[in-house]
Design an enzyme around this catalytic site. Sequence first.
Site, PDB file in Angstrom:
ATOM      1  N   ASP A   1     -55.767 -56.782  22.534  1.00 48.43           N
ATOM      2  CA  ASP A   1     -55.139 -57.696  23.505  1.00 48.43           C
ATOM      3  C   ASP A   1     -53.794 -57.120  23.927  1.00 48.43           C
ATOM      4  OD1 ASP A   1     -54.806 -59.883  25.140  1.00 48.43           O
ATOM      5  OD2 ASP A   1     -54.285 -61.275  23.538  1.00 48.43           O
TER       6      ASP A   1
ATOM      7  N   GLU B   1     -43.872 -60.993   8.872  1.00 48.01           N
ATOM      8  CA  GLU B   1     -42.573 -60.336   8.925  1.00 48.01           C
ATOM      9  C   GLU B   1     -41.844 -60.676  10.227  1.00 48.01           C
ATOM     10  OE1 GLU B   1     -40.930 -55.692   8.766  1.00 48.01           O
ATOM     11  OE2 GLU B   1     -43.012 -56.139   9.307  1.00 48.01           O
ATOM     12  N   HIS B   2     -40.575 -61.004  10.115  1.00 44.63           N
ATOM     13  CA  HIS B   2     -39.749 -61.214  11.300  1.00 44.63           C
ATOM     14  C   HIS B   2     -39.224 -59.874  11.795  1.00 44.63           C
ATOM     15  CE1 HIS B   2     -36.563 -63.060  13.835  1.00 44.63           C
ATOM     16  NE2 HIS B   2     -35.907 -61.963  13.498  1.00 44.63           N
TER      17      HIS B   2
END
Length: 318
Positions: free
Chosen positions: A224, A99-100
């Site tokens: 992370d 997804e953008h």
Amino acid sequence: MAKGLHSLKLEEILKKELQTTQCQGLGFAGGGCISEGKSFDTDHGRVFVKVNDKSGAMKMFEGEFNSLEAICRTNTVRVPKPIKLLDHPSGSGAIFVLEHLEMKSLRKYQSQLGTALGRLHTDNINKLQKNASESNKVGKGQDPVAVEKFGFPVTTCCGFIPQNNEWCDDWVTFYTRCRLQYQMDLIDKEYGDSEARSLWSRLQLKIPEFFKGMDIKPSLLHGDLWSGNVAEMDDCPIAFDPASYYGHHEFDLAIAAMFGGFSKEFYDSYHTQVPKEKGFDKRHQLYLLFHHLNHWNHFGTSYKSSSLRIMLGLVENS
């Protein structure tokens, strides 16, 4: 385009695999030091595509795909939804479609991110507690999605180095063996550093002392969570590029502190959800050690002195 794959060639691949008639690359690209990416407009909306032609890319992207799916299921921290994994046409590497999201630097949603991270870390713990209370009630079944062990169903990569996510009943054993020992073995193989080997032989005997009296339950971690992997949209904070596994919730705060970028509001909101426990500061150093070792293995001996300094501090001040 990224990693030697021409943009027009990538558009054709995406048209076929996403079953879209429109696939137009936008005039900007992104990515980090490992993979490169670019956004495309399609019939189904805008997508972001990461490309890497290295042989381990599929395993790396599979770990990220599963990490994003796991975080999405908690409905806590907003992350991009993974869409599809594709083979790289070169025969080596992979393409990751997700997804953008329109992202900008994290500023006004620091507090909300702290709250969301706390909710992520307590999600599985709450399910385990619910199971424990429901198990004594007639006709009540346990939540099948509660995870009782430390690890993850697939390999995930912190950077490009695969993590050993083998399931383990005990957090101290998991962290010592599957995180620190794994990194130390890589350093020993590459550098044969006698000082690191000596300090590690002393430190590993002391690690259980940092967890005395604690009953650690598995939390789903981002894995992370540094400032380069968080941002915000107009209405909420977001995180991306996870290297998830089920571990001790304090671990996620280590790399967050290593590079800064998180405000007092972030930490205050987080610790409202998840209060600090006795011995937090020493364990924080122990969790920082993993990231310094991991950076030593990624970027070379510029991280040697910091790794040795942390180990020496933990050995001498435990």
